[in-house]
Design a protein around this motif. Structure first.
Motif, short mmCIF file in Angstrom:
data_model
loop_
_atom_site.label_atom_id
_atom_site.label_comp_id
_atom_site.label_asym_id
_atom_site.label_seq_id
_atom_site.Cartn_x
_atom_site.Cartn_y
_atom_site.Cartn_z
N VAL A 229 -5.23 -7.77 5.48
CA VAL A 229 -5.99 -8.73 4.67
C VAL A 229 -7.43 -8.24 4.63
CG1 VAL A 229 -6.77 -11.11 4.44
CG2 VAL A 229 -4.48 -10.64 5.35
N ASP A 230 -7.92 -7.92 3.43
CA ASP A 230 -9.25 -7.31 3.32
C ASP A 230 -10.37 -8.34 3.35
OD1 ASP A 230 -8.14 -4.68 2.90
OD2 ASP A 230 -7.58 -5.36 0.89
N MET A 231 -10.12 -9.52 2.79
CA MET A 231 -11.19 -10.52 2.70
C MET A 231 -10.67 -11.87 3.16
SD MET A 231 -13.33 -11.77 -0.68
CE MET A 231 -14.27 -10.28 -0.96
N GLU A 232 -11.47 -12.57 3.92
CA GLU A 232 -11.09 -13.90 4.38
C GLU A 232 -11.67 -14.95 3.43
OE1 GLU A 232 -12.58 -15.11 8.25
OE2 GLU A 232 -11.03 -16.68 8.38
N MET A 233 -10.80 -15.77 2.89
CA MET A 233 -11.28 -16.86 2.03
C MET A 233 -11.69 -18.03 2.91
SD MET A 233 -9.31 -19.12 -0.90
CE MET A 233 -9.10 -17.86 -2.11
N HIS A 234 -12.93 -18.42 2.79
CA HIS A 234 -13.48 -19.63 3.39
C HIS A 234 -13.58 -19.68 4.92
CE1 HIS A 234 -14.71 -23.68 3.94
NE2 HIS A 234 -13.64 -23.94 4.63
N GLY A 235 -12.64 -19.21 5.68
CA GLY A 235 -12.71 -19.38 7.14
C GLY A 235 -13.78 -18.49 7.77
N ASP A 236 -13.88 -18.53 9.12
CA ASP A 236 -14.89 -17.69 9.76
C ASP A 236 -14.31 -16.83 10.89
OD1 ASP A 236 -14.39 -19.66 11.57
OD2 ASP A 236 -16.37 -20.60 11.43
N ARG B 19 0.84 -1.22 0.00
CA ARG B 19 0.00 0.00 0.00
C ARG B 19 0.86 1.26 0.00
NH1 ARG B 19 -5.20 -1.77 -1.24
NH2 ARG B 19 -5.56 -3.69 -0.12
N ASP B 20 1.82 1.33 0.95
CA ASP B 20 2.54 2.60 1.10
C ASP B 20 3.52 2.81 -0.05
OD1 ASP B 20 1.08 2.65 3.36
OD2 ASP B 20 2.75 2.29 4.74
N GLU B 21 4.26 1.75 -0.41
CA GLU B 21 5.27 1.96 -1.46
C GLU B 21 4.67 1.85 -2.86
OE1 GLU B 21 8.79 -0.43 -0.92
OE2 GLU B 21 8.76 -0.13 1.25
N TRP B 22 3.79 0.89 -3.06
CA TRP B 22 3.30 0.65 -4.43
C TRP B 22 1.95 1.31 -4.72
CZ3 TRP B 22 4.07 -5.42 -4.82
CH2 TRP B 22 5.45 -5.71 -4.66
N GLY B 23 1.27 1.77 -3.68
CA GLY B 23 -0.01 2.45 -3.89
C GLY B 23 -1.13 1.55 -4.41
N PHE B 24 -1.11 0.28 -4.05
CA PHE B 24 -2.15 -0.66 -4.53
C PHE B 24 -3.51 -0.25 -3.96
CE2 PHE B 24 -4.30 -4.90 -3.77
CZ PHE B 24 -4.57 -5.17 -5.10
N ASP B 25 -4.52 -0.17 -4.81
CA ASP B 25 -5.85 0.19 -4.30
C ASP B 25 -6.90 -0.87 -4.60
OD1 ASP B 25 -6.37 0.58 -6.96
OD2 ASP B 25 -7.10 2.65 -6.77
N GLY B 26 -6.45 -2.07 -4.93
CA GLY B 26 -7.38 -3.20 -5.05
C GLY B 26 -7.51 -3.86 -3.68
N PHE B 27 -7.95 -5.13 -3.63
CA PHE B 27 -8.06 -5.74 -2.31
C PHE B 27 -7.24 -7.03 -2.20
CE2 PHE B 27 -11.90 -7.74 -4.24
CZ PHE B 27 -11.84 -9.05 -3.76
N VAL B 28 -6.97 -7.38 -0.94
CA VAL B 28 -6.16 -8.56 -0.63
C VAL B 28 -7.06 -9.62 -0.03
CG1 VAL B 28 -4.29 -9.45 0.83
CG2 VAL B 28 -4.10 -7.17 -0.20
N VAL B 29 -7.01 -10.82 -0.57
CA VAL B 29 -7.77 -11.94 -0.01
C VAL B 29 -6.77 -12.89 0.64
CG1 VAL B 29 -7.73 -13.29 -2.20
CG2 VAL B 29 -9.57 -13.68 -0.55
N SER B 30 -7.20 -13.52 1.72
CA SER B 30 -6.33 -14.53 2.34
C SER B 30 -6.32 -15.75 1.44
CB SER B 30 -6.88 -14.93 3.71
OG SER B 30 -8.01 -15.79 3.55
N ASP B 31 -5.46 -16.71 1.71
CA ASP B 31 -5.63 -18.01 1.07
C ASP B 31 -6.65 -18.80 1.90
OD1 ASP B 31 -5.46 -20.20 -0.60
OD2 ASP B 31 -3.28 -20.16 -0.76
N TRP B 32 -6.99 -19.95 1.41
CA TRP B 32 -8.06 -20.79 1.99
C TRP B 32 -7.80 -21.02 3.48
CZ3 TRP B 32 -12.39 -23.01 -0.38
CH2 TRP B 32 -13.01 -24.06 0.30
N ASP B 33 -8.60 -20.40 4.33
CA ASP B 33 -8.53 -20.59 5.78
C ASP B 33 -7.18 -20.16 6.37
OD1 ASP B 33 -10.04 -21.19 7.97
OD2 ASP B 33 -9.47 -23.31 8.05
N SER B 34 -6.40 -19.37 5.64
CA SER B 34 -5.05 -19.08 6.14
C SER B 34 -5.06 -18.08 7.29
CB SER B 34 -4.14 -18.59 5.00
OG SER B 34 -4.52 -17.32 4.54
#
Ligand code: NOJ
Length: 736
Positions: free
Chosen positions: A288-295, A248-263
């Protein structure tokens, strides 16, 4: 295409209406692989508790899930629908490592485009690809999904895949969001064991493993996925340095980050946290913006916010990233899938793209005395032997959830169609599968080989031997395949090995037993016709290795971009275990970086790949011997086809920065181009190299180009010796 300002306003407006529960819902992804819309999903969608689903590939079911989310939830936010569309959907392209062997970004882009169009017919709007983990360890089963060992090749193909999946306009029908994974350094797992620890110093991380992700971010990739592994002691899914400082700070990414499966929940198993709540805290805090599969998020984020440990601003930032992606994808305008608006799957263009990709991916490793191509006119019979000659599912490779096996054309069938009228084609499978140790059918195989003008052995490993959690400690041909090779060799009939595999294998024990080797990776749906055309000289092989082939496992990691060390090996300063008594004590032999029991070179070098044409490189030169920082040097070579067939050649430019503030690789690929030459044709190939292209992360982690001497080589593999030099003058450091 969405206007950025309007998108931000729409995101802000929607976010302003959301409850905390709805925000956390956007951050939660659920498995929807049941094949219908079950009540638990429906209820979650109505309550606004699910932002994304994965593994649903039925357009009607996706439309129903979207309908519930849009019409029956309070705010009507559409869903991201994710799927592993890794190297094709119904039409399967070669595995990514095979696609990398084409060194053809345009073709790789088209492969991704075809995959996106096909996946979109099933309602998928987000693929978990490209996988751009640099890998220098063929024991790692996931090297199959990677684009190999080289930074530049991976960068270029990563961008090509992102562009192919996402199209010119992400919101257009048939464009799907891409996901660069696995952030970061997953390919450096210890001893190639999947999921294992990674330890990578920051300079190496920045100069090697992070580069393709930066290229993908600059190409506009919508999402990134975290790695399962821990990196320098901190699991990637809880790694603030990676996810905040760098991304985010160096590359300025403005999309989102998902975890891997239950990671996220696995942070506890790593030993980073005590329980799921702490795991949710670490992952959300890290970015991590979105959690894949876990709760972990759905069960614990609300309490963490209420306790004041996670700020609502942090939650808002994550949700903003997710909503921004949904607006960019055009999901609010066009949430529903209409397969009839898209091209039919497996259409002629899709199949032709798969055929071209397979054709260009096959690497001819060896061809003694012109054993290949075979000539259908001058032979009367051919023996086809081996477990992978007629294995329609296996040739598709790993990660082909949706691949249509009925579309596969096997080499056996393709050879029959190509030469079956003129040549007697005999077939003995010889082994049930590549791992078999039963050699009962070897006599029969030897018999048909004996009676034929040539024997083609289809060897390798099935698709289940590579991919996720498919690491191998021994990467020889499995089972009794080497013995089969020896038995066929003993017949005296010329032996051609065609190897289908998901990784570079150690072929030392068979390389001298065969006359020619075509390394075909897992070539996908159209692998058969491509291989048949190459065997019989309709086309010339033109693939080049995207990863080094070791002689034996003990050499790993062995890769072309190694450092020189203070004691580099050369033929004059190494000894061998068999002559150490006589050679080493008498001189200073043996005091260099090598293994006593094998040669210090690989069996086949990065970039290697033979052709039926006879390419010769001459007259390498630069347009100037000195440039200043900020300038460009042009490096040229003449390439002649002195053979008698037209063929493609991949011309490769390598550079070495001779003296630098940190040690630099002995060779780095800095350019490549696929060119086609008619017999007798000579072309000049130019590469423009800007001083920015020579930048690296130095001791203070800044991207710099340091003045000094550079060597440049051009040739048909990383072993090229055709060299020139240039110098960069000017002491001003140049920020990247
Ligand atoms: C785990 C794998 O590591 C990842 O690459 C994949 O996208 C997810 N599972 C979803 O299937």
């Amino acid at each position: 295409m969405s206007d950025p300002q309007t998108t931000e306003q729409r995101v802000a407006r929607l976010l302003g209406q959301m409850t905390l529960a709805e925000k956390i819902g956007q951050m939660s992804q659920r498995d929807a692989s049941d094949g219908y819309a079950p009540d638990y999903l429906g209820d979650g969608l109505r309550a606004g508790c699910i932002g994304s689903v994965l593994n649903v590939v039925d357009a009607d079911v996706v439309n129903e899930l979207q309908r519930i989310a849009i019409e029956e939830s309070r705010l009507g936010v559409p869903l991201m629908v994710g799927r592993d569309v890794i190297h094709g959907f119904k039409t399967v392209m070669p595995i990514p490592l095979g696609q990398a062997a084409t060194w053809n970004p345009e073709l790789v882009k088209e492969g991704a485009r075809v995959a996106a169009l096909e996946a979109a017919t099933a309602g998928v709007n987000w693929t978990f690809a490209p996988m751009i983990d640099i890998s220098r360890d063929p024991r790692w089963g996931r090297i199959a999904e990677s684009l190999g060992e080289c930074v530049l090749l991976t960068n270029k193909l990563a961008v090509a895949m992102v562009e192919g999946f996402q199209g010119d306009d992400l919101s257009a029908t048939g464009s799907i969001a891409a996901c660069a994974k696995h952030f970061a350094a997953y390919g450096a797992v210890e001893s190639g064991r999947d999921y294992a620890t990674t330890n990578v110093p920051e300079t190496e991380l920045r100069n090697v493993y992070l580069r393709p992700f930066r290229a993908a971010v600059e190409a506009g990739v919508t999402t990134l996925m975290t790695s399962f592994s821990d990196l320098n002691g901190v699991p990637a899914t809880g790694n603030e340095f990676l996810l905040r400082q760098v991304l985010r700070d160096e590359w300025g990414f403005d999309g989102f980050v998902v975890s891997d499966w239950d990671s996220i929940r696995q942070l506890q198993i790593h030993g980073l946290t005590e329980n799921d709540r702490e795991s949710a805290f670490e992952a959300a805090t890290a970015g991590v913006d979105m959690e894949m599969h876990g709760d972990a998020y759905s069960n614990h984020l609300a309490a963490l916010v209420e306790e004041g440990r996670i700020s609502i601003d942090a939650i808002d930032a994550a949700v903003r990233n997710i909503l921004r992606a949904k607006y960019r994808l055009g999901l609010f305008e066009n949430p529903y899938t209409k397969p009839e608006d898209l091209p039919a799957v497996a259409n002629d263009h899709a199949l032709e793209t798969a055929r071209q990709a397979a054709l260009q991916s096959v690497v001819m490793l060896k061809n003694d005395n012109g054993a290949l191509p075979l000539s259908a006119e001058s032979m009367s019979s051919v023996a086809i032997i081996g477990p992978l000659a007629d294995a329609p599912y296996q040739q598709l490779g790993t990660w082909i959830f949706d691949g249509d096996v009925d579309l596969s054309i096997t080499p056996m069938h393709a050879i029959h169609s190509l030469v079956g009228r003129d040549v007697d084609v005999r077939y003995v499978r010889a082994m049930d599968n590549s791992r078999s140790k039963i050699n009962a059918a070897f006599d029969e195989a030897a018999e048909i080989a004996q009676e034929s003008d040539a024997a083609i052995l289809f060897l390798g490993e099935e698709s289940i031997l590579s991919g996720e959690a498919r690491s191998r400690a021994d990467i020889n041909l499995p089972g009794d395949q080497a013995e089969l090779v020896r038995r066929i060799r003993a017949t005296g009939t010329p032996v051609i090995a065609v190897i289908l595999a998901g990784r570079p294998l150690t072929l030392t024990n068979i390389v001298d037993e065969v006359d020619a080797i075509l390394f075909a990776w897992h070539p996908g749906t159209m692998g058969g016709p491509a291989i048949a055309d190459l065997l019989f000289g309709i086309e010339s092989p033109s693939g080049k290795l995207p990863a080094t082939f070791a002689r034996m496992v003990g050499q790993i990691p062995i890769y072309y971009g190694q450092k020189n060390t203070g004691r580099p090996p050369s033929p004059d300063n190494v000894a061998h275990i068999d002559d150490i008594d006589t050679r080493a004590p008498q001189t200073s032999l043996g005091m260099s970086a090598f293994h006593l029991d094998t040669c210090f070179t690989p069996l086949f070098a990065f970039g290697h790949g033979l052709s039926y044409a006879a390419f010769e490189y001459e007259h390498i030169r630069t347009n100037t011997h000195k440039i200043r920082l900020g300038e460009t040097v042009t490096i040229s070579v003449e390439l002649a086809n002195r053979g008698d067939v037209a063929a493609d050649e991949v011309v490769q430019l390598y550079v070495r920065d001779l003296v630098a503030s940190i040690t630099r690789p002995v060779k780095e690929l800095k350019g490549f181009r696929r060119v086609r030459l008619e017999p007798g044709q000579t072309v000049t190939v130019d590469f423009d190299l800007h001083t920015d292209d020579l930048a690296f992360y130095g001791r203070n982690m800044q991207l710099i180009t340091e003045p000094g001497e550079f060597h440049a080589w051009i040739g048909g593999s990383s072993e090229t010796q055709l060299r020139t030099e240039f110098r960069i003058i000017d002491s001003n450091r140049f920020p990247g």
